[in-house]
Design a protein around this motif. Structure first.
Motif, PDB file in Angstrom:
ATOM      1  N   ASN A 109       0.852  -1.624  -0.297  1.00 19.14           N
ATOM      2  CA  ASN A 109      -0.224   0.092  -0.100  1.00 19.14           C
ATOM      3  C   ASN A 109       1.379   1.229  -0.045  1.00 19.14           C
ATOM      4  O   ASN A 109       0.554   1.952   0.475  1.00 19.14           O
ATOM      5  N   GLY A 110       2.270   0.855  -0.361  1.00 17.72           N
ATOM      6  CA  GLY A 110       2.601   2.190  -0.835  1.00 17.72           C
ATOM      7  C   GLY A 110       3.775   2.568   0.382  1.00 17.72           C
ATOM      8  O   GLY A 110       4.334   3.396   0.678  1.00 17.72           O
ATOM      9  N   PHE A 111       4.055   1.981   1.302  1.00 22.29           N
ATOM     10  CA  PHE A 111       4.805   2.540   2.893  1.00 22.29           C
ATOM     11  C   PHE A 111       5.843   1.350   3.174  1.00 22.29           C
ATOM     12  O   PHE A 111       6.069   0.301   2.119  1.00 22.29           O
ATOM     13  N   ALA A 112       7.776   1.931   3.114  1.00 24.81           N
ATOM     14  CA  ALA A 112       8.744   1.226   3.286  1.00 24.81           C
ATOM     15  C   ALA A 112       8.411   0.300   3.917  1.00 24.81           C
ATOM     16  O   ALA A 112       9.383  -0.698   3.865  1.00 24.81           O
ATOM     17  N   ASN A 113       7.695   0.282   5.524  1.00 22.79           N
ATOM     18  CA  ASN A 113       7.771  -0.982   5.898  1.00 22.79           C
ATOM     19  C   ASN A 113       6.139  -0.306   6.469  1.00 22.79           C
ATOM     20  O   ASN A 113       6.339   0.304   6.986  1.00 22.79           O
ATOM     21  N   TYR A 114       5.933  -1.385   7.341  1.00 16.09           N
ATOM     22  CA  TYR A 114       5.344  -1.171   8.696  1.00 16.09           C
ATOM     23  C   TYR A 114       5.651   0.087  10.049  1.00 16.09           C
ATOM     24  O   TYR A 114       3.897   0.585  10.133  1.00 16.09           O
ATOM     25  N   GLY A 115       6.093   0.355   9.918  1.00 16.94           N
ATOM     26  CA  GLY A 115       7.295   1.173  10.488  1.00 16.94           C
ATOM     27  C   GLY A 115       6.447   2.366  10.163  1.00 16.94           C
ATOM     28  O   GLY A 115       6.489   3.727  10.722  1.00 16.94           O
ATOM     29  N   GLU A 116       6.931   2.895   9.056  1.00 15.27           N
ATOM     30  CA  GLU A 116       6.491   3.761   8.545  1.00 15.27           C
ATOM     31  C   GLU A 116       4.903   4.358   8.394  1.00 15.27           C
ATOM     32  O   GLU A 116       4.174   5.158   8.836  1.00 15.27           O
ATOM     33  N   TYR A 117       4.284   2.869   8.180  1.00 12.79           N
ATOM     34  CA  TYR A 117       3.117   2.868   8.025  1.00 12.79           C
ATOM     35  C   TYR A 117       1.982   3.546   9.383  1.00 12.79           C
ATOM     36  O   TYR A 117       1.320   4.436   9.938  1.00 12.79           O
ATOM     37  N   ASN A 118       2.884   2.802  10.238  1.00 12.63           N
ATOM     38  CA  ASN A 118       2.256   3.791  12.231  1.00 12.63           C
ATOM     39  C   ASN A 118       3.281   4.547  12.284  1.00 12.63           C
ATOM     40  O   ASN A 118       2.252   5.691  12.833  1.00 12.63           O
ATOM     41  N   ASP A 119       3.824   5.133  11.844  1.00 11.26           N
ATOM     42  CA  ASP A 119       3.985   7.156  11.389  1.00 11.26           C
ATOM     43  C   ASP A 119       3.191   7.662  10.646  1.00 11.26           C
ATOM     44  O   ASP A 119       3.106   8.478  11.311  1.00 11.26           O
ATOM     45  N   VAL A 120       3.194   7.120   9.560  1.00 14.07           N
ATOM     46  CA  VAL A 120       1.641   8.424   8.927  1.00 14.07           C
ATOM     47  C   VAL A 120       0.454   8.201  10.171  1.00 14.07           C
ATOM     48  O   VAL A 120      -0.604   8.971  10.277  1.00 14.07           O
ATOM     49  N   VAL A 121       0.003   6.916  10.499  1.00 16.36           N
ATOM     50  CA  VAL A 121      -1.414   6.654  11.284  1.00 16.36           C
ATOM     51  C   VAL A 121      -1.350   7.491  12.352  1.00 16.36           C
ATOM     52  O   VAL A 121      -2.080   8.637  12.716  1.00 16.36           O
ATOM     53  N   GLU A 122       0.285   7.563  13.417  1.00 18.43           N
ATOM     54  CA  GLU A 122       0.019   8.202  14.264  1.00 18.43           C
ATOM     55  C   GLU A 122       0.003  10.086  13.901  1.00 18.43           C
ATOM     56  O   GLU A 122      -1.027  10.834  14.803  1.00 18.43           O
ATOM     57  N   ASN A 123      -0.005  10.000  12.452  1.00 17.66           N
ATOM     58  CA  ASN A 123       0.242  11.600  12.379  1.00 17.66           C
ATOM     59  C   ASN A 123      -1.706  11.972  12.705  1.00 17.66           C
ATOM     60  O   ASN A 123      -2.143  13.026  12.098  1.00 17.66           O
ATOM     61  N   VAL A 124      -1.909  11.223  11.300  1.00 22.68           N
ATOM     62  CA  VAL A 124      -3.450  10.893  11.668  1.00 22.68           C
ATOM     63  C   VAL A 124      -3.980  11.001  12.565  1.00 22.68           C
ATOM     64  O   VAL A 124      -5.522  11.498  12.521  1.00 22.68           O
ATOM     65  N   MET A 125      -4.062  10.412  13.338  1.00 22.54           N
ATOM     66  CA  MET A 125      -4.700  10.779  14.471  1.00 22.54           C
ATOM     67  C   MET A 125      -4.621  11.726  15.722  1.00 22.54           C
ATOM     68  O   MET A 125      -5.224  11.842  16.297  1.00 22.54           O
ATOM     69  N   MET A 126      -3.225  12.117  15.378  1.00 21.48           N
ATOM     70  CA  MET A 126      -3.110  13.126  15.659  1.00 21.48           C
ATOM     71  C   MET A 126      -3.595  14.039  15.959  1.00 21.48           C
ATOM     72  O   MET A 126      -4.651  15.410  16.750  1.00 21.48           O
ATOM     73  N   VAL A 127      -4.218  14.256  14.235  1.00 23.39           N
ATOM     74  CA  VAL A 127      -5.032  15.234  13.570  1.00 23.39           C
ATOM     75  C   VAL A 127      -5.944  15.393  14.406  1.00 23.39           C
ATOM     76  O   VAL A 127      -7.288  16.050  14.340  1.00 23.39           O
ATOM     77  N   LEU A 128      -7.099  13.876  14.274  1.00 25.98           N
ATOM     78  CA  LEU A 128      -8.090  13.694  14.808  1.00 25.98           C
ATOM     79  C   LEU A 128      -8.301  13.836  15.540  1.00 25.98           C
ATOM     80  O   LEU A 128      -9.566  14.171  15.700  1.00 25.98           O
ATOM     81  N   GLY A 129      -7.429  13.696  16.820  1.00 26.77           N
ATOM     82  CA  GLY A 129      -7.667  14.757  17.772  1.00 26.77           C
ATOM     83  C   GLY A 129      -7.860  15.518  18.298  1.00 26.77           C
ATOM     84  O   GLY A 129      -9.064  16.269  19.400  1.00 26.77           O
ATOM     85  N   GLY A 130      -7.679  16.307  17.423  1.00 30.74           N
ATOM     86  CA  GLY A 130      -8.841  18.020  17.360  1.00 30.74           C
ATOM     87  C   GLY A 130      -9.791  17.688  16.756  1.00 30.74           C
ATOM     88  O   GLY A 130     -10.368  19.203  17.103  1.00 30.74           O
ATOM     89  N   PHE A 131     -10.412  16.796  16.261  1.00 30.54           N
ATOM     90  CA  PHE A 131     -11.460  17.649  15.272  1.00 30.54           C
ATOM     91  C   PHE A 131     -12.886  17.569  16.227  1.00 30.54           C
ATOM     92  O   PHE A 131     -13.307  16.008  17.088  1.00 30.54           O
ATOM     93  N   ASP A 132     -14.126  18.367  16.106  1.00 28.99           N
ATOM     94  CA  ASP A 132     -15.478  17.996  16.650  1.00 28.99           C
ATOM     95  C   ASP A 132     -15.527  17.463  15.246  1.00 28.99           C
ATOM     96  O   ASP A 132     -16.256  17.671  14.454  1.00 28.99           O
ATOM     97  N   PRO A 133     -16.731  16.532  15.854  1.00 24.80           N
ATOM     98  CA  PRO A 133     -17.047  15.725  14.949  1.00 24.80           C
ATOM     99  C   PRO A 133     -18.599  15.678  14.771  1.00 24.80           C
ATOM    100  O   PRO A 133     -19.085  14.956  13.612  1.00 24.80           O
ATOM    101  N   LYS A 134     -18.958  16.602  15.393  1.00 24.51           N
ATOM    102  CA  LYS A 134     -20.116  17.249  14.702  1.00 24.51           C
ATOM    103  C   LYS A 134     -19.534  17.860  13.483  1.00 24.51           C
ATOM    104  O   LYS A 134     -20.977  18.526  12.600  1.00 24.51           O
ATOM    105  N   THR A 135     -19.152  19.388  13.374  1.00 21.03           N
ATOM    106  CA  THR A 135     -18.849  20.111  13.016  1.00 21.03           C
ATOM    107  C   THR A 135     -17.903  19.609  11.800  1.00 21.03           C
ATOM    108  O   THR A 135     -17.620  20.022  10.837  1.00 21.03           O
ATOM    109  N   LYS A 136     -17.080  18.560  11.849  1.00 23.54           N
ATOM    110  CA  LYS A 136     -15.801  18.166  11.347  1.00 23.54           C
ATOM    111  C   LYS A 136     -14.893  19.794  10.957  1.00 23.54           C
ATOM    112  O   LYS A 136     -14.770  19.875  10.122  1.00 23.54           O
ATOM    113  N   THR A 137     -14.918  19.774  11.806  1.00 24.63           N
ATOM    114  CA  THR A 137     -13.374  20.750  11.862  1.00 24.63           C
ATOM    115  C   THR A 137     -12.828  20.615  12.900  1.00 24.63           C
ATOM    116  O   THR A 137     -12.776  19.837  13.858  1.00 24.63           O
TER     117      THR A 137
END
Length: 204
Positions: A109-137
């Motif tokens: 799926n385009g990653f160098a390895n599973y470690g790189e995948y996890n780095d991407v996921v952590e950054n995605v989740m860090m951003v998602l942690g600041g989203f209001d699910p009602k307004t999606k902002t």
């Protein structure tokens, strides 16, 4: 999904995804096991209490790309097929065969390895942690946690014991310093894919 992006909430029927992303780590079952490999130091006969758990490592922030986010979403099904078979309690040492399978899916799926995948996921989740699910902002993790505290307080269906536990956890999370998003473009990217990411979390 036990591998990385997983929604571990709903224990107290708290609506919304954001607190889960803020309060839980995105580390995989194997990543957690790897961290546990370091031998524990023997406690000295001193009266000072030893910390119960090591402090979580800060997320290695990277600038996300659209290809990476799409790769995370595309990899979930295959990763679930692998990690859903793992025991709930992570073994002291990751199974090399499982690690190889996870690396293979990540590379497909385009990653160098599973470690790189996890780095991407952590950054995605860090951003998602600041989203209001009602307004999606993006409103920031502190604002989201405060919303969750208000939601728990207002929910009359939650048993008193569970409500107290949820509030204790939320208030504890609120006291923790929240890292700033270094790459502002990540917020725009997650905003674009918010519905797909949220749907992926709800599947769990």
């Amino acid at each position: 999904m036990r591998s990385s992006i997983r929604l571990a909430a709903a224990a107290f029927t708290v609506a919304g995804l954001a607190f889960t992303f803020t309060a839980t780590s995105s580390q995989s079952v194997l990543a957690q096991a790897a961290k546990q490999q370091a031998p524990a130091k023997q406690a000295a006969p001193a009266p000072a209490a030893q910390p119960a758990e090591p402090a979580p490592q800060p997320v290695k922030q990277i600038a996300l790309t659209e290809k990476q986010v799409e790769g995370v979403l595309a990899a979930q099904k295959d990763l679930d097929a692998i990690t859903d078979k793992l025991p709930q309690d992570a073994p002291p040492k990751p199974d090399p065969k499982i690690t190889a399978q996870l690396d293979e899916v990540a590379k497909k799926n385009g990653f160098a390895n599973y470690g790189e995948y996890n780095d991407v996921v952590e950054n995605v989740m860090m951003v998602l942690g600041g989203f209001d699910p009602k307004t999606k902002t993006y409103v920031g993790p502190e604002a989201v946690i405060k919303q969750q505290i208000a939601a728990v307080n207002a929910d009359k269906k939650i048993p008193a014991k569970d409500k107290k536990a949820a509030l204790d956890e939320l208030n504890g999370a609120l006291k923790q310093p929240q890292p700033a998003i270094e790459n502002k473009g990540n917020i725009d990217l997650v905003t674009k894919y918010y519905d797909k990411l949220a749907e992926a979390m709800e599947d769990e």
